[in-house]
Design an enzyme around this catalytic site. Structure first.
Site, PDB file in Angstrom:
ATOM      1  N   GLU A 303     -10.234  -8.306  -7.278  1.00  0.00           N
ATOM      2  CA  GLU A 303     -11.420  -9.169  -7.176  1.00  0.00           C
ATOM      3  C   GLU A 303     -11.514 -10.137  -8.347  1.00  0.00           C
ATOM      4  O   GLU A 303     -12.057 -11.224  -8.226  1.00  0.00           O
ATOM      5  CB  GLU A 303     -12.699  -8.318  -7.117  1.00  0.00           C
ATOM      6  CG  GLU A 303     -13.118  -7.997  -5.704  1.00  0.00           C
ATOM      7  CD  GLU A 303     -14.534  -7.441  -5.579  1.00  0.00           C
ATOM      8  OE1 GLU A 303     -14.908  -7.124  -4.456  1.00  0.00           O
ATOM      9  OE2 GLU A 303     -15.266  -7.311  -6.584  1.00  0.00           O
ATOM     10  N   HIS A 332       8.574   9.773  -2.447  1.00  0.00           N
ATOM     11  CA  HIS A 332       9.143  10.126  -1.145  1.00  0.00           C
ATOM     12  C   HIS A 332       8.665   9.196  -0.040  1.00  0.00           C
ATOM     13  O   HIS A 332       8.807   9.506   1.134  1.00  0.00           O
ATOM     14  CB  HIS A 332       8.818  11.590  -0.828  1.00  0.00           C
ATOM     15  CG  HIS A 332       9.452  12.522  -1.814  1.00  0.00           C
ATOM     16  ND1 HIS A 332      10.675  13.114  -1.605  1.00  0.00           N
ATOM     17  CD2 HIS A 332       9.046  12.912  -3.050  1.00  0.00           C
ATOM     18  CE1 HIS A 332      10.986  13.851  -2.669  1.00  0.00           C
ATOM     19  NE2 HIS A 332      10.017  13.734  -3.559  1.00  0.00           N
ATOM     20  N   LYS A 446     -19.585 -11.267   4.367  1.00  0.00           N
ATOM     21  CA  LYS A 446     -20.960 -10.722   4.318  1.00  0.00           C
ATOM     22  C   LYS A 446     -21.871 -11.562   5.194  1.00  0.00           C
ATOM     23  O   LYS A 446     -22.663 -11.037   5.982  1.00  0.00           O
ATOM     24  CB  LYS A 446     -21.484 -10.753   2.871  1.00  0.00           C
ATOM     25  CG  LYS A 446     -20.999  -9.627   1.994  1.00  0.00           C
ATOM     26  CD  LYS A 446     -21.804  -9.611   0.702  1.00  0.00           C
ATOM     27  CE  LYS A 446     -21.244  -8.618  -0.291  1.00  0.00           C
ATOM     28  NZ  LYS A 446     -21.905  -8.673  -1.583  1.00  0.00           N
TER      29      LYS A 446
HETATM   30  O1  PA5 Z   1     -17.622  -5.682  -8.025  1.00  0.00           O
HETATM   31  C1  PA5 Z   1     -18.564  -6.099  -7.386  1.00  0.00           C
HETATM   32  O2  PA5 Z   1     -19.367  -6.946  -7.842  1.00  0.00           O
HETATM   33  C2  PA5 Z   1     -18.834  -5.591  -5.986  1.00  0.00           C
HETATM   34  O3  PA5 Z   1     -17.856  -4.682  -5.585  1.00  0.00           O
HETATM   35  C3  PA5 Z   1     -20.202  -4.917  -5.928  1.00  0.00           C
HETATM   36  O4  PA5 Z   1     -20.232  -3.840  -6.822  1.00  0.00           O
HETATM   37  C4  PA5 Z   1     -20.507  -4.409  -4.508  1.00  0.00           C
HETATM   38  O5  PA5 Z   1     -20.436  -5.480  -3.594  1.00  0.00           O
HETATM   39  C5  PA5 Z   1     -21.886  -3.772  -4.437  1.00  0.00           C
HETATM   40  O6  PA5 Z   1     -22.883  -4.703  -4.789  1.00  0.00           O
HETATM   41  P1  PA5 Z   1     -24.337  -4.205  -5.143  1.00  0.00           P
HETATM   42  O7  PA5 Z   1     -24.298  -3.459  -6.424  1.00  0.00           O
HETATM   43  O8  PA5 Z   1     -25.182  -5.442  -5.249  1.00  0.00           O
HETATM   44  O9  PA5 Z   1     -24.783  -3.326  -4.010  1.00  0.00           O
END
Ligand code: PA5
Length: 477
Positions: A303, A332, A446
């Site tokens: 990310e 393996h 989303k």
């Molecule tokens: O790394 C990130 O920002 C995301 O993976 C968030 O943690 C995830 O989308 C969850 O978001 P939130 O804490 O607003 O529920």
């Protein structure tokens, strides 16, 4: 730093061995000294960028200060954890992404591998579950093994608007209400201090116990704040040790020269490898306990670096696909590909110098040489030999690999690893000149989900989805 003695801390230092990335071991497939030196000034700039912007909330760099600024929060968490251990039989984290992978990782790293199956007197806390999906079967099956009224639910969401987490919350709220339980007694929020829906819900309920996910800390950098610390403390994990380990690694990495700063050197090795087309980063712990550290790392790396625009607005398509692989299990299945497939990977080994226990291999089958030679060794010797052998085989085949050596697995060494990877990611992002801390690519999916479920304000998006061409029957076979 007051955690144990200096001598002990130094004996627990996580070290980087990158010999198997170099020309000396890989021949023309490895980096020469001169090639690496070409990255020195870029690395230096990245170091300076991270140092100058430490703690800045507006840049999502608040995570750098977590090892230092949570004394009161840690005391509060420890007190709450004691009460949870006394009053509840189950602890369930509801969250996803950065709000879940950290708790899962720490649980697996530092608790018994069959923790939930242990009898109560052998566990340090309640049975533990992290629900990071909205698969209905998984929810049904969770509800089959917990008793909601004896469960503490930790709802972790910065925004309080994440459909997955809030769906789970709605189900739990309904169950608790039907069981006549006051939600305040069984629910703890970890969320934004001032904004977000969980804050609103808490205010409406007259105040649900809430921990703060600090402003400048993004989800994937949040393991060392209450997101990870509360579940860890409930499990009896030494959270002071985790933070001390992070601070220790921070002090080791407080050097601008890449050859003296392991996180910076890891960033340089990976960026230099990416520039040579190594688009796959394999994280391969030789420890079942670290299997989910690889998962946590995959999110952090993917990310953070997978971006299509530089900070000065130039189009790019950066990133390296992280792959989790478990030693020896995946020898393996995947190692054949790593050794003879395309030259597109860098393998990071996470290697333990000492395992938490020894398991002697008894003598037996003396007339079968293929088996008899194992007798008299230990499983620790075997797994370490296989780790060394795999590194050797990859190196012999000209495949880049390096090792992070971990003296033993404990809260202090885990804290070091977390901070090292976070710094490495921040340095790599700075070297690539991208925004390491956002995730715009996650947004489109989303929004489409909101549109498909009829959320207000997403009518246009729904129209866009509806205007897709008809599926071609000939492509469905
Ligand atoms: O790394 C990130 O920002 C995301 O993976 C968030 O943690 C995830 O989308 C969850 O978001 P939130 O804490 O607003 O529920």
């Amino acid at each position: 730093m007051g955690y144990k003695t200096r001598e002990w801390r130094n004996s627990m230092r996580v070290t980087l061995d990158y010999n198997n990335m170099t020309e000396k071991f890989l021949g023309d497939k490895g980096f020469t000294d001169a090639q690496l030196s070409r990255y020195a000034s870029k690395a230096n700039e990245a170091f300076r960028y991270v140092k100058e912007n430490r703690g800045k909330d507006e840049l999502y760099m608040g995570w750098t200060e977590l090892p230092y600024n949570q004394k009161e929060i840690v005391a509060d968490i420890q007190q709450t954890a004691r009460e949870i251990r006394k009053n509840f039989q189950y602890f369930v984290v509801l969250g996803i992404g950065g709000s879940a992978l950290g708790p899962i990782m720490a649980f697996n790293a530092l608790c018994h591998l069959h923790y939930n199956d242990l009898p109560k007197f052998k566990r340090k806390g309640p049975k533990f579950y992290v629900e990071d999906n909205v698969d209905p079967v998984r929810m049904r099956d969770l509800l089959d093994v917990i008793e909601p009224e004896k469960t503490c639910f930790n709802v972790v969401s910065k925004s309080g608007a994440t459909s997955e987490t809030m769906t789970q919350y709605l189900i739990i709220l309904d169950l608790l209400t039907k069981a006549g339980v006051n939600v305040k007694d069984n629910v703890i929020f970890t969320t934004d201090e001032k904004k977000g829906n969980l804050k609103k819900i808490s205010d409406e309920c007259g105040g649900i116990k809430s921990y703060v996910l600090p402003d400048g800390v993004g989800g994937r950098f949040s393991q060392l704040c209450p997101v990870g610390l509360l579940p860890a403390a409930v499990l009896g994990i030494d959270i002071v040790g985790l933070l001390a380990g992070a601070a220790y690694m921070d002090s080791i990495c407080n050097k601008p020269m890449m050859r003296h700063n392991p996180a910076l050197m890891c960033a340089v090795l990976q960026v230099a490898a990416m520039e040579q087309g190594k688009n796959v980063g394999v994280m391969m712990p030789y420890s079942d306990n670290l299997k989910y550290l690889a998962d946590w790392y995959c999110q952090l790396w993917a990310e953070s670096l997978g971006k299509n625009e530089t900070l000065d607005g130039k189009p790019c398509n950066y990133g390296q696909t992280p792959v989790k692989s478990l030693g020896v299990t995946d020898q393996h299945s995947q190692v054949q590909l790593y050794t003879e497939g395309p030259y597109d990977k860098v393998v990071t080994f996470l290697s333990l110098k000492k395992y938490a226990c020894e398991m002697p291999i008894p003598h037996g089958c003396e007339n079968i040489p293929d088996v008899a030679f194992l007798g008299g060794h230990t499983m620790e010797e075997l797994i370490q030999a296989e780790n060394a052998a795999t590194a050797y085989a990859l190196t012999k085949a000209g495949r880049m690999n390096y090792t992070l050596w971990i003296p033993e697995l404990n809260a202090f060494t885990l804290g070091q690893l977390l901070f090292l990877f976070e710094l490495q990611t921040a340095y790599a992002g700075a070297m690539l000149n991208i925004n390491t801390f956002n995730q715009p690519g996650v947004e489109e999916g989303k929004k489409a989900t909101f549109a498909l479920l009829g959320k207000a304000g997403y009518a246009e998006k729904k129209k866009e989805l509806d205007s897709l061409p008809e599926k071609d029957e000939k492509c469905i076979i």
